[in-house]
Design a protein around this motif. Structure first.
Motif, PDB file in Angstrom:
ATOM      1  N   HIS A 117      32.648  44.928  36.429  1.00 44.84           N
ATOM      2  CA  HIS A 117      33.897  44.978  36.051  1.00 44.84           C
ATOM      3  C   HIS A 117      35.085  45.500  36.543  1.00 44.84           C
ATOM      4  N   SER A 162      38.164  44.039  38.684  1.00 54.69           N
ATOM      5  CA  SER A 162      39.620  44.095  38.273  1.00 54.69           C
ATOM      6  C   SER A 162      40.310  44.681  39.467  1.00 54.69           C
ATOM      7  N   LYS A 179      43.697  42.899  40.905  1.00 56.03           N
ATOM      8  CA  LYS A 179      44.665  43.818  40.848  1.00 56.03           C
ATOM      9  C   LYS A 179      45.420  43.564  42.082  1.00 56.03           C
TER      10      LYS A 179
END
Length: 392
Positions: free
Chosen positions: A382, A386, A390
């Motif tokens: 995760h 992420s 981003k």
């Protein structure tokens, strides 16, 4: 401490990670300033059972209380060496029945090259582009990337490089060839698995030419790919097998494995024509025996396949080109160098230790320990996903 490290420890780059390690346990590294990192590269595919596995530590303690080094390799009968060699060869094909212990992966490569030349009486060697076999002169000679080779030329003569996974050039494997050396899954070259039918063609060409086939499983061995050794999935057996990294649970050790027939050539013209002082050190051998016994008794090979499935299912989307490789030997290919750099840096800030392979600026090495539990694995994935989302 960092200033002394930079002053007194020879450096290999201008930007070492510089983490000051206090201790390590399982999937974690702990620093002297009380930070915790998930070691998602397993010390570069070394700590497959995590750091300080209890059974490995117990074996080390028991052997330390008996003896350390007593004689150069091959002269004295030492139980840790014999026990480990017997267990290892009993889990290999019949013709891989003798082991020569060394201290590292590049030493395994050096020994394998010498053995092939001695047995065949030939000098020609075949390697593959983008391969990596170590940094000593012989190993570097068969490593297929000029950026690492050029500063040290001239290296071994009569070395030829072919394209990996390509039939073109296979006719170079002829009756002057001592050996063909390859990784069944190129590691530093970008986590690139060989194609099964192509690997069988290479095996056939070697057989027809009387050349030996050397598999470098220094990184892919000992369960990382979902088999004990990657060649098992290909159903192609090498003449010489090079091993190291995950062999001894974090202790320094390497080996090259071959047949009694081939190893006979090390015994004459002259005797003792390949020797090592510390190869098969009894403490490393005891650790390796405990490490392999644990690998074989647990569910680790299946776990590597489960890790692969979860990673490939999770890491998809914008910015991600692909996840390739087998088992827990994977590479995350991103779209650009800038994105890759930012993802690695973000993960580092979030306590996840990642890294590149030597041959790619856009491929992140994913080599978690086989002991990692799903909850932690999902947490790490995760964080990685992420970071990609981003910056992509």
């Amino acid at each position: 401490m960092l200033d002394k490290f930079l002053k007194h420890i020879a450096q290999t780059s201008d930007a070492p990670m510089g983490l000051e390690i206090s201790h390590a346990e399982g999937p974690y590294l702990f620093t002297t300033d009380n930070k915790r990192f998930v070691d998602f590269i397993s010390g570069i595919a070394v700590s497959s059972l995590g750091h300080r596995h209890p059974k490995v530590i117990q074996a080390i303690h028991e052997q330390v209380d008996k003896h350390l080094h007593v004689m150069v390799y091959g002269e004295f009968v030492q139980k840790p060496q014999v026990d480990f060699a017997e267990l290892l060869t009993s889990n290999l094909p019949e013709k891989l029945n003798q082991v020569y212990f060394v201290n590292s992966g590049t030493e395994a490569t050096e020994g394998a090259l010498k053995l092939a030349k001695k047995f065949t009486g030939r000098s020609k060697l075949i390697g593959f582009k983008n391969s990596y076999h170590g940094d000593t002169h012989g190993s570097l000679s068969v490593t297929g990337r000029d950026v690492y080779r050029d500063p040290y030329l001239p290296l071994l003569p009569d070395v030829h490089f072919l394209d990996f996974n390509s039939d073109e050039g296979l006719d170079l494997i002829d009756d002057k060839t001592a050996a063909v050396i390859m990784e069944p899954i190129q590691g530093e070259g970008g986590i690139i698995p060989a194609r099964k039918e192509w690997l069988k063609k290479v095996r056939t060409k070697c057989d027809e030419a009387g050349a030996l086939l050397i598999f470098d499983e220094i990184q892919s061995g000992f369960g990382r790919t979902g088999n004990l050794f990657a060649f098992e999935e290909y159903q192609v057996v090498p003449d010489i097998l090079c091993l190291a990294k995950a062999m001894a649970g974090g202790m320094p050790m390497g080996a090259f494995v071959s047949s009694l027939e081939i190893f006979q050539t090390f015994k004459y013209d002259p005797p003792l024509n390949h020797v090592t002082t510390f190869g098969g050190h009894p403490v490393s051998a005891a650790a390796a025996f405990a490490n392999l016994r644990e690998l074989l008794s647990g569910n680790y090979l299946q776990r590597a396949k489960e890790i692969e499935k979860l990673i490939k299912q999770t890491l998809t989307g914008k910015g991600i080109v692909e996840v390739r490789g087998k088992g827990a030997m994977l590479g995350l290919q991103l779209e650009s160098w800038d994105l890759t750099k930012k993802v690695v840096e973000d993960c580092f800030e979030n306590g996840i230790l990642l890294g590149w392979t030597l041959h790619s600026n856009t491929l992140i090495r994913l080599a978690p320990p086989l002991i990692i539990e799903d909850e932690l694995l999902e947490e790490v994935l995760h964080i990685i996903l992420s970071a990609v989302q981003k910056h992509a």
